[in-house]
Design a protein around this motif. Structure first.
Motif, PDB file in Angstrom:
ATOM      1  N   ILE A  53      48.289  11.419  41.828  1.00  0.00           N
ATOM      2  CA  ILE A  53      47.930  10.613  42.537  1.00  0.00           C
ATOM      3  C   ILE A  53      49.557   9.224  42.293  1.00  0.00           C
ATOM      4  N   CYS A  54      49.156   8.766  40.910  1.00  0.00           N
ATOM      5  CA  CYS A  54      50.699   8.352  40.840  1.00  0.00           C
ATOM      6  C   CYS A  54      52.041   8.816  41.192  1.00  0.00           C
ATOM      7  N   THR A  55      52.735   9.778  40.634  1.00  0.00           N
ATOM      8  CA  THR A  55      53.432  10.790  41.375  1.00  0.00           C
ATOM      9  C   THR A  55      53.483  10.099  42.664  1.00  0.00           C
ATOM     10  N   MET A  56      52.410  10.719  43.556  1.00  0.00           N
ATOM     11  CA  MET A  56      52.611  10.856  45.144  1.00  0.00           C
ATOM     12  C   MET A  56      52.877   9.136  45.195  1.00  0.00           C
ATOM     13  N   THR A  57      52.007   8.353  44.835  1.00  0.00           N
ATOM     14  CA  THR A  57      52.225   6.600  45.430  1.00  0.00           C
ATOM     15  C   THR A  57      54.006   5.960  45.303  1.00  0.00           C
ATOM     16  N   ALA A  58      53.952   7.061  43.488  1.00  0.00           N
ATOM     17  CA  ALA A  58      56.284   6.526  43.404  1.00  0.00           C
ATOM     18  C   ALA A  58      56.411   6.648  44.337  1.00  0.00           C
ATOM     19  N   LEU A  59      56.842   8.310  44.659  1.00  0.00           N
ATOM     20  CA  LEU A  59      57.941   8.943  45.851  1.00  0.00           C
ATOM     21  C   LEU A  59      57.320   8.234  47.392  1.00  0.00           C
ATOM     22  N   VAL A  60      56.128   7.738  47.429  1.00  0.00           N
ATOM     23  CA  VAL A  60      55.722   7.059  48.414  1.00  0.00           C
ATOM     24  C   VAL A  60      57.167   6.080  48.678  1.00  0.00           C
ATOM     25  N   ILE A  61      56.516   5.586  47.421  1.00  0.00           N
ATOM     26  CA  ILE A  61      57.022   4.006  47.781  1.00  0.00           C
ATOM     27  C   ILE A  61      59.198   4.096  47.753  1.00  0.00           C
ATOM     28  N   ILE A  62      58.939   4.768  47.056  1.00  0.00           N
ATOM     29  CA  ILE A  62      60.455   4.880  46.424  1.00  0.00           C
ATOM     30  C   ILE A  62      61.430   5.665  47.885  1.00  0.00           C
ATOM     31  N   ILE A  63      60.699   6.480  48.500  1.00  0.00           N
ATOM     32  CA  ILE A  63      61.216   7.283  49.261  1.00  0.00           C
ATOM     33  C   ILE A  63      61.845   6.325  50.437  1.00  0.00           C
ATOM     34  N   THR A  64      60.394   5.550  51.107  1.00  0.00           N
ATOM     35  CA  THR A  64      60.995   4.680  52.433  1.00  0.00           C
ATOM     36  C   THR A  64      60.975   3.193  51.751  1.00  0.00           C
ATOM     37  N   GLY A  65      62.368   3.055  50.228  1.00  0.00           N
ATOM     38  CA  GLY A  65      62.251   1.785  49.876  1.00  0.00           C
ATOM     39  C   GLY A  65      61.422   0.319  49.853  1.00  0.00           C
ATOM     40  N   ALA A  66      60.575   0.606  50.123  1.00  0.00           N
ATOM     41  CA  ALA A  66      59.528  -0.385  50.228  1.00  0.00           C
ATOM     42  C   ALA A  66      59.775  -1.636  48.530  1.00  0.00           C
ATOM     43  N   TYR A  67      60.105  -0.690  47.774  1.00  0.00           N
ATOM     44  CA  TYR A  67      59.858  -1.674  46.311  1.00  0.00           C
ATOM     45  C   TYR A  67      60.967  -2.095  46.782  1.00  0.00           C
ATOM     46  N   GLN A  68      62.199  -2.108  47.735  1.00  0.00           N
ATOM     47  CA  GLN A  68      62.910  -3.723  47.678  1.00  0.00           C
ATOM     48  C   GLN A  68      63.197  -4.526  49.821  1.00  0.00           C
ATOM     49  N   MET A  69      61.755  -4.018  48.985  1.00  0.00           N
ATOM     50  CA  MET A  69      60.959  -4.932  50.684  1.00  0.00           C
ATOM     51  C   MET A  69      60.747  -6.058  50.136  1.00  0.00           C
ATOM     52  N   GLN A  70      60.670  -7.301  51.414  1.00  0.00           N
ATOM     53  CA  GLN A  70      60.539  -8.737  51.430  1.00  0.00           C
ATOM     54  C   GLN A  70      58.880  -8.458  51.608  1.00  0.00           C
ATOM     55  N   GLY A  71      58.660 -10.031  51.518  1.00  0.00           N
ATOM     56  CA  GLY A  71      57.277 -10.674  52.430  1.00  0.00           C
ATOM     57  C   GLY A  71      57.223 -11.233  53.505  1.00  0.00           C
TER      58      GLY A  71
END
Length: 510
Positions: free
Chosen positions: A355-373
């Motif tokens: 599950i953590c692998t899937m979450t990490a891939l989703v976050i990185i594929i979508t670029g969410a780790y570089q998003m601002q709130g």
């Protein structure tokens, strides 16, 4: 003597709870000394020592070494025994006449409900937000190694559990430390370590992080904010949890055995949809994770930073080494402690490796780790995961909010059972004592939504990791015994002395 023990327990619990209750006042300019105390406490637990030319927290090394050692010691049991673990889980070797309160599948579901949840949804985002994409790699590696540690502690949980006259059982590190070491003639050492674990675990089992992150997602979706709404959310959570935990482990198991598969299917299906829709981006995402984990631009310091945050969040996700899940597995209906240990090793694989692998891939594929709130700050908690899913599946933040509520709820009720067993060890398991416990547990949840994510993580990381000190000492002490038990169990499986069950597996909810 009993009065002195109770006073000691109350003092320790009150001190730890003070660390969680007063930061809200500190936000209003009151209790600044408490904030400094939290910083000092956190600094001691995560005191850094030299490592490969950089600095790393000593507690990280303490947690990592038994995972690595036991993986080798048991001959990579996390790989070799995986098929056998699945067969046991499916009921192929069950004994319906064995002592225990729930089936092995229900025990796993209860334990998984305490691990599959916000640690996988919010924990991955927090690790990536603070340690970079490489932290996801270390979460996966540690999840794989944690399987061996989970096997060891859960085997001990069943082997040295206490069978009560009414047919219920009590287990956990405090029991296998006291009863297991007493069997070797080390009565005093067992009592000291067992009570140390219990006193450290009692305040550690407050699930304020679950309430905090569940409210964060609900607030994001609904736009509801303010201190009044935070307290209202906490009060409602406390009342609902109280309704379930009044029924004990059987009620908890019946709830979690339905909630966990449903939540996992919804979440995993959405993650697989996003990964499949962006299959061409997966190789680049994997390459980024590996590059940031093993050869970041920041050099060895970056590797250590990613490892540290991956380790912190992986331990929170798997709970391996903390001993908490052993309390649920001790209730399993079995005469073979090793069989439940093998079922338990599936936990870290499901909740962290998969599950953590899937979450990490989703976050990185979508670029969410570089998003601002909305506040201009980089996202670094569950809102990062929400943004990742919502960027592909419009409106999924609402679905995620529901999933988060269910994840948080199932985790809280599972930990309600865990902490009840710790409370019973310290204060006794009379009806009055357990009634007081349930009230205290539910009330203690209520301030969780008021605290900031930084305060919650500082508090919970510190007291969670402290639980591992006596528990890991126990695992080392029993390593030889566990290896002999494993060898004997597998030999009896091969010889046919332990036969497959002929009847089909009953409904998991039974």
């Amino acid at each position: 003597m009993a009065g002195a023990r109770i006073a000691t327990a109350l003092t320790a619990s009150a001190a730890a709870w003070g660390l969680t209750a007063f930061p809200a006042a500190a936000q209003d300019g009151v209790g600044g000394a408490v904030g400094r105390a939290i910083d000092a406490f956190n600094g001691a637990v995560f005191y850094q020592v030299p490592f490969l030319g950089s600095q790393i927290e000593w507690i990280i090394i303490w947690m990592f070494l038994p995972m690595l050692f036991l993986t080798v010691w048991f001959g990579f049991i996390n790989v070799r025994a995986f098929p056998l673990a699945l067969n046991i889980l499916r009921g192929r070797y069950r004994d319906d006449t064995a002592p225990g309160e729930v089936t092995q599948f229900q025990a796993l579901s209860t334990a998984l409900s305490g691990t599959v949840g916000l640690g996988n949804i919010a924990g991955v985002a927090i690790a990536i937000g603070l340690g970079g994409p490489g932290a996801a790699f270390w979460m996966i590696v540690i999840g794989f190694l944690a399987m061996s540690l989970k096997f060891a502690e859960c085997t001990l949980g069943v082997k040295y559990r206490k069978e009560n006259p009414d047919g219920t059982v009590s287990g956990g590190p405090m029991y296998y430390l006291t009863r297991g070491l007493a069997a070797r003639g080390w009565v005093r050492a067992g009592a000291i370590l067992g009570w140390l674990y219990a006193l450290l675990a009692l305040p550690s089992l407050l699930q304020i992080a679950q309430v905090n992150q569940a409210y964060s997602q609900i607030s994001l979706v609904t736009g509801i904010e303010g201190r009044a709404s935070q307290w209202l959310f906490g009060i409602i959570a406390g009342v609902l949890v109280g309704i379930v935990i009044l029924g004990g482990i059987r009620t908890i198991a019946r709830v979690t055995v339905r909630l966990v598969p449903l939540m996992a299917v919804i979440y995993v299906a959405a993650a697989l949809f996003i990964i499949g829709a962006n299959a061409s981006a997966v190789p680049d995402a994997v390459a980024l994770i590996l590059r940031e984990a093993l050869a970041p631009e920041a050099g060895i310091g970056g590797v250590i930073g990613a490892l540290v945050w991956g380790m912190r969040r992986a331990v929170y996700s798997t709970e391996a080494g903390l001993g908490s899940a052993t309390i649920a597995h001790a209730a399993a209906r079995t005469r073979e402690p090793v069989s439940e240990g093998l079922v338990a090793l599936l936990e870290p694989f499901i909740d962290t490796v998969v599950i953590c692998t899937m979450t990490a891939l989703v976050i990185i594929i979508t670029g969410a780790y570089q998003m601002q709130g909305p506040d201009g700050q980089m996202l670094n908690d569950i809102q990062m995961t929400s943004a990742a899913f919502n960027s592909v599946i419009g409106g999924f933040d609402v679905v995620l909010a529901v999933a988060v509520l269910l994840f948080a709820f199932s985790t809280i009720i599972s930990w309600g059972y865990y902490s009840g067993k710790v409370w019973g060890f310290i204060f006794g398991e009379s009806r009055r004592s357990m009634g007081i416990y349930k009230l205290v547990y539910c009330v203690a949840l209520m301030p969780g939504a008021v605290l900031s994510v930084g305060q919650v993580l500082s508090i919970m990381d510190s007291i969670f990791f402290l639980m591992a000190i006596p528990n890991i000492i126990a695992v080392y002490l029993f390593a030889g015994e566990l290896k002999r038990d494993l060898k004997d169990y597998r030999a009896r499986i091969r010889s046919g002395a332990i036969r497959r069950a002929e009847q089909p597996l009953p409904s998991a909810a039974e």
